[in-house]
Design an enzyme around this catalytic site. Structure first.
Site, mmCIF file in Angstrom:
data_model
loop_
_atom_site.group_PDB
_atom_site.id
_atom_site.type_symbol
_atom_site.label_atom_id
_atom_site.label_comp_id
_atom_site.label_asym_id
_atom_site.label_seq_id
_atom_site.Cartn_x
_atom_site.Cartn_y
_atom_site.Cartn_z
ATOM 1 N N THR A 15 -20.276 15.458 11.266
ATOM 2 C CA THR A 15 -21.350 15.239 12.248
ATOM 3 C C THR A 15 -21.197 16.148 13.457
ATOM 4 O OG1 THR A 15 -21.688 12.963 11.552
ATOM 5 C CG2 THR A 15 -22.311 13.469 13.804
ATOM 6 N N THR A 95 -16.067 12.297 10.669
ATOM 7 C CA THR A 95 -15.299 11.129 11.130
ATOM 8 C C THR A 95 -14.963 10.149 10.010
ATOM 9 O OG1 THR A 95 -17.297 9.893 11.714
ATOM 10 C CG2 THR A 95 -16.273 11.206 13.465
HETATM 11 N N1 GLU Z 1 -20.585 12.901 6.390
HETATM 12 C C1 GLU Z 1 -19.952 12.879 7.647
HETATM 13 C C2 GLU Z 1 -18.452 13.081 7.483
HETATM 14 O O1 GLU Z 1 -18.083 14.168 7.370
HETATM 15 C C3 GLU Z 1 -20.437 11.810 8.490
HETATM 16 C C4 GLU Z 1 -19.583 11.181 9.495
HETATM 17 C C5 GLU Z 1 -19.284 11.897 10.757
HETATM 18 O O2 GLU Z 1 -18.831 13.012 10.829
HETATM 19 O O3 GLU Z 1 -19.443 11.209 11.785
HETATM 20 O O4 GLU Z 1 -17.600 12.259 7.436
#
Ligand code: GLU
Length: 330
Positions: A15, A95
């Site tokens: 993200t 995340t």
């Molecule tokens: N798909 C994302 C990830 O890489 C979404 C979550 C984020 O980065 O907040 O985990």
């Protein structure tokens, strides 16, 4: 005036590299589309903290990360840390699985230089995005001498967490990360403030070196509940070297699942009782006669951390007693 530290920044997606159609898109947006150079351009003030050297290693959501991604990230971080003119590394990361990558690095890197993994809950394009401040804070932590020797850190929402403990506990809020014993410290106005240090062994104190790890043994997790079919346990356990059983409460196992788990153990699959609560100690020989069944138990590691720890432990030990000790040490 002392020279500014040199910090390597590795982009992997998530993200923090996302983009929405409108500023109101705080939760619906494309992930992993901005390059690391573009992300850094949005925080020109970071140049006052450190000399930055950015590189794009991956560009994908962290939900896709398998053991091979962890190895690739770890090996690149180790190469950078080995360079005398690099003082620390920051990794931008989705995340979703930051807690796993960070813990893997915490256990396998052989350096006391700071390594900080950082993500964002809202993309840079959204209202009140946490992307640029989280990244600025992560750079501030990586650049500061007080961060040395703490292993791998996760910085989010003005908090500094140890990779050993941190977990994502919310799907969309900015305060998504928590550690059961609290963060190690805070970061404010470009400066970390540490109040605690990790007490369990990590980085230079562990027997696992990212440089020599090649393939990792397969360890899977079963999430326990009363209606879970014994055929599911059989199926998941059959292809694994180890199985983390995320039991209810204090690692309780439904009566009809005892037999399939005991069968797997007899066939050489290492069964580790953990707790799906994600918190607290699982008492050995407490709710189950682990010695009799030849099962292991976690100490306080949640099932995700236990999976990584057992994966690494199995690269060096097959003896159950030695494997059990790993949960008490790391
Ligand atoms: N798909 C994302 C990830 O890489 C979404 C979550 C984020 O980065 O907040 O985990």
């Amino acid at each position: 005036m002392t020279a500014k530290p040199n910090i390597a920044v590795i982009g992997t997606g998530g993200t923090i590299a996302g983009k929405g159609e409108a500023v109101v898109n705080t939760a619906a947006y494309l992930c992993s589309v901005l390059g690391i150079d573009e992300i850094l351009e949005s925080i020109p003030d970071a140049a006052a903290l450190a000399n930055l050297r950015a590189e794009q290693l991956l560009q994908t959501g962290s939900e896709n990360f398998g053991n091979e991604h962890l190895l690739a990230i770890g090996k690149r971080v180790a190469q950078l840390l080995a360079q005398p003119d690099i003082d620390g590394v920051v990794i931008t990361h989705g995340t979703d699985t930051i807690e796993e990558t960070a813990y893997f690095l915490h256990l396998t890197l052989k350096s006391t230089k700071p390594v900080v993994v950082v993500g964002a809950m809202r993309p840079p394009s959204a209202m009140s995005s946490d992307a640029s401040l989280n990244l600025y804070d992560a750079l501030a932590v990586a650049a500061h001498p007080s961060s040395h020797g703490n292993g791998t850190l996760v910085v989010a929402n003005s908090e500094i967490h140890t990779a050993r403990d941190v977990m994502k506990g919310n799907s969309f809020k900015l305060e998504a990360f928590r550690s059961p014993y609290g963060p190690l410290g805070y970061v404010i106005e470009g400066r970390p403030h540490f109040y605690r240090r990790p007490s369990r062994a990590h980085t230079v104190e562990t027997p696992w070196s990212i440089d020599t790890l090649v393939a990792l043994p397969k360890v899977d997790i079963v999430y326990g509940y009363g209606a879970l079919g014994s055929n599911v346990v059989d199926f998941i356990g059959s292809g694994a070297h180890g199985l983390i059983y995320a039991g209810t409460g204090n690692g309780n196992v439904a009566a009809h699942l005892l037999e399939p788990l005991r069968r797997l153990a007899e066939r050489g699959v290492l069964i580790v009782r953990a707790s799906r609560t994600g918190n607290g100690i699982v008492l050995r020989n407490g709710s189950q006669p682990d010695d009799e069944y030849g099962w292991l138990t976690v100490d306080d590691q949640n099932p995700l951390k236990a999976r990584l720890l057992l994966t690494l432990a199995l690269t060096q030990h097959s003896d159950a007693r030695a494997l059990q000790q790993v949960f008490a040490r790391y």
